[in-house]
Scaffold this active site. Structure first.
Site, PDB file in Angstrom:
ATOM      1  N   TYR A   1       0.816  -1.208   0.000  1.00  0.00           N
ATOM      2  CA  TYR A   1       0.000   0.000   0.000  1.00  0.00           C
ATOM      3  C   TYR A   1       0.854   1.265   0.000  1.00  0.00           C
ATOM      4  O   TYR A   1       0.355   2.355   0.237  1.00  0.00           O
ATOM      5  CB  TYR A   1      -0.949   0.011   1.207  1.00  0.00           C
ATOM      6  CG  TYR A   1      -2.093  -0.971   1.085  1.00  0.00           C
ATOM      7  CD1 TYR A   1      -1.930  -2.157   0.395  1.00  0.00           C
ATOM      8  CD2 TYR A   1      -3.326  -0.710   1.641  1.00  0.00           C
ATOM      9  CE1 TYR A   1      -2.964  -3.070   0.273  1.00  0.00           C
ATOM     10  CE2 TYR A   1      -4.371  -1.607   1.522  1.00  0.00           C
ATOM     11  CZ  TYR A   1      -4.178  -2.791   0.838  1.00  0.00           C
ATOM     12  OH  TYR A   1      -5.215  -3.686   0.721  1.00  0.00           O
TER      13      TYR A   1
ATOM     14  N   LYS B   1       4.622 -14.316   4.615  1.00  0.00           N
ATOM     15  CA  LYS B   1       4.923 -15.130   3.432  1.00  0.00           C
ATOM     16  C   LYS B   1       6.435 -15.022   3.180  1.00  0.00           C
ATOM     17  O   LYS B   1       6.887 -14.768   2.056  1.00  0.00           O
ATOM     18  CB  LYS B   1       4.092 -14.592   2.252  1.00  0.00           C
ATOM     19  CG  LYS B   1       3.979 -15.515   1.077  1.00  0.00           C
ATOM     20  CD  LYS B   1       3.074 -16.699   1.301  1.00  0.00           C
ATOM     21  CE  LYS B   1       3.260 -17.705   0.183  1.00  0.00           C
ATOM     22  NZ  LYS B   1       2.574 -18.969   0.369  1.00  0.00           N
TER      23      LYS B   1
ATOM     24  N   ASP C   1      -0.954 -18.625   4.086  1.00  0.00           N
ATOM     25  CA  ASP C   1      -1.924 -19.511   3.412  1.00  0.00           C
ATOM     26  C   ASP C   1      -2.386 -20.613   4.374  1.00  0.00           C
ATOM     27  O   ASP C   1      -3.581 -20.892   4.499  1.00  0.00           O
ATOM     28  CB  ASP C   1      -1.391 -20.071   2.084  1.00  0.00           C
ATOM     29  CG  ASP C   1       0.101 -20.311   2.074  1.00  0.00           C
ATOM     30  OD1 ASP C   1       0.755 -20.024   3.093  1.00  0.00           O
ATOM     31  OD2 ASP C   1       0.641 -20.790   1.056  1.00  0.00           O
TER      32      ASP C   1
ATOM     33  N   ASP D   1      -5.549  -6.349   5.662  1.00  0.00           N
ATOM     34  CA  ASP D   1      -6.778  -5.930   4.991  1.00  0.00           C
ATOM     35  C   ASP D   1      -7.623  -7.162   4.653  1.00  0.00           C
ATOM     36  O   ASP D   1      -8.823  -7.235   4.947  1.00  0.00           O
ATOM     37  CB  ASP D   1      -6.381  -5.168   3.708  1.00  0.00           C
ATOM     38  CG  ASP D   1      -7.537  -4.402   3.106  1.00  0.00           C
ATOM     39  OD1 ASP D   1      -8.657  -4.496   3.635  1.00  0.00           O
ATOM     40  OD2 ASP D   1      -7.322  -3.706   2.095  1.00  0.00           O
TER      41      ASP D   1
END
Ligand code: NAI
Length: 348
Positions: free
Chosen positions: A133, A180, A214, A238
């Site tokens: 972002y 991640k 995940d 988010d």
């Protein structure tokens, strides 16, 4: 700071941004409840988003940002952002301009709102100013575009520190970082390295865990009770906020706060909901819960016990309202926005 003393005690001037779509509707409901409980607040209303453009102003006018700076605290409805074109998100701009680096979103099961789980009690802490972002996007050459994920050591450290301090103050037991770093070894690698350092050096009493996002998503929908505080970078926060909203009844019941060192903006997780805007059916509860977080923040940062008492009364009243089956349509009920607000007022 928007604080004054009267012979009755403190009074707090709050910047109010009603926003777009369902924003003005849910804001009106929340203002009615706050007035009915006698919260010591005065409003200073300013536009942002489409509402500002319609008045011939900038999408995020300086006067609006300055009002939040001046008063220190804002209550904000959602602002619409065009998809794939047009102006950049007012919400992201506001968080960056005011350096509101910590987004905190409590997600809990509610009485009278049956869902797959009845024991969800999570808090999402989202880094609010960096990551994908950062807004650094460009066309490298025709047909090739890129978006830059930015992480700074300072940004990672302050959000990790904020999350551990929050967990300690709220007697939370465990922080889980979703990441991640197996793929984004440098950016997410920095995020987890610093969170782990913060844990080891300052907060060894809080349990600490790292989970690849995940697998974390799968575990969340299998058994959300295994998580306590979830810490993550901007985009993950988010997405996971909406996923977690789905565990407790939807976007109508998840509040939020964007907090920096000197300012705080309280807003629901949901957006402007154009599909139901103007119909008077939106659930005002997420913004009402955000307002109770605001009252607690005023109590903690300005020592105003009256604000805490008002927040507690509102929380008890909306729990009772739901438990008695008075609900808006998103929760399977029949009440409109202002009818629900009135039902809460009747139980204060
Ligand atoms: P959304 O959250 O506005 O709506 C998603 C779904 O949830 C819709 O079906 C909507 O009707 C429902 N919903 C949301 N809030 C509700 C409420 N209080 N009561 C009952 N139902 C509710 O997300 P969407 O459609 O992806 O985004 C719409 C616009 O909002 C976009 O322009 C987006 O950029 C903006 N947005 C703004 C945010 C903010 O101002 N902080 C946050 C998220 C989105």
């Amino acid at each position: 700071m928007g604080l004054s003393r009267t012979i009755f005690g403190m009074n707090h001037t709050i910047a109010l941004i009603a926003g777009d779509g369902i924003g003005p509707e849910v804001t009106e409901g929340v203002q009615r409840v706050l007035a009915a409980v006698g919260a010591p607040l005065t409003w200073d209303e300013h536009p942002a988003g489409l509402a500002a453009l319609e008045r011939g102003l900038d999408v995020l006018p300086d006067t609006t940002v300055n009002a939040v700076r001046q008063h220190g605290v804002a209550l904000k409805g959602p602002c619409t952002t065009p998809v794939g074109e047009g102006f950049s998100s007012v919400n992201v701009q506001l968080r960056k301009k005011l350096d509101l680096y910590a987004a905190v979103r409590p997600v809990r099961s509610l009485p009278g709102v049956p869902t797959r789980y009845d024991n969800v009690d999570l808090v999402i802490v989202r880094e609010n100013t960096e990551g994908l972002y950062s807004g650094v996007e460009n066309e490298v050459t025709p047909g090739v575009v890129m978006s830059m994920k930015v992480a700074t050591e300072k940004g990672c450290r302050r959000i990790a520190h904020w999350a551990f301090r929050y967990a300690t103050q709220r007697r939370r037991k465990r922080i889980t970082v979703f990441h991640k770093a197996n793929i984004m070894k440098i950016t997410d690698g920095l995020f987890i390295r610093i969170a782990a350092e913060e844990h080891r050096s300052q907060y060894p009493n809080i349990e600490y865990q790292e989970v690849i996002i995940d697998a974390g998503c799968m575990r969340l929908v299998q058994d959300p009770s295994q998580f306590d505080v979830l810490l993550m970078e901007n985009l993950y926060g988010d997405v996971i906020s909406d996923l977690c909203a789905g565990l407790v009844g939807g976007l109508g019941v998840v509040p939020g706060a964007n907090i920096g060192e000197t300012h705080a903006v309280f807003e629901a997780v949901h957006g402007s909901a154009p599909d139901i805007a103007g119909k008077g059916v939106a659930n005002p509860l997420a913004l009402l819960m955000s307002a109770t977080m605001m009252l607690n923040y005023l109590a903690e940062t300005r020592g105003d016990a009256a604000c805490r008492a008002c927040g507690e009364k509102i929380r008890r009243a909306y729990d009772l309202t739901l438990a008695e089956g008075c609900k808006t349509r998103d929760l399977g009920g029949e009440l409109g926005t202002l009818e629900f607000a009135q039902a809460v007022i009747d139980r204060l």
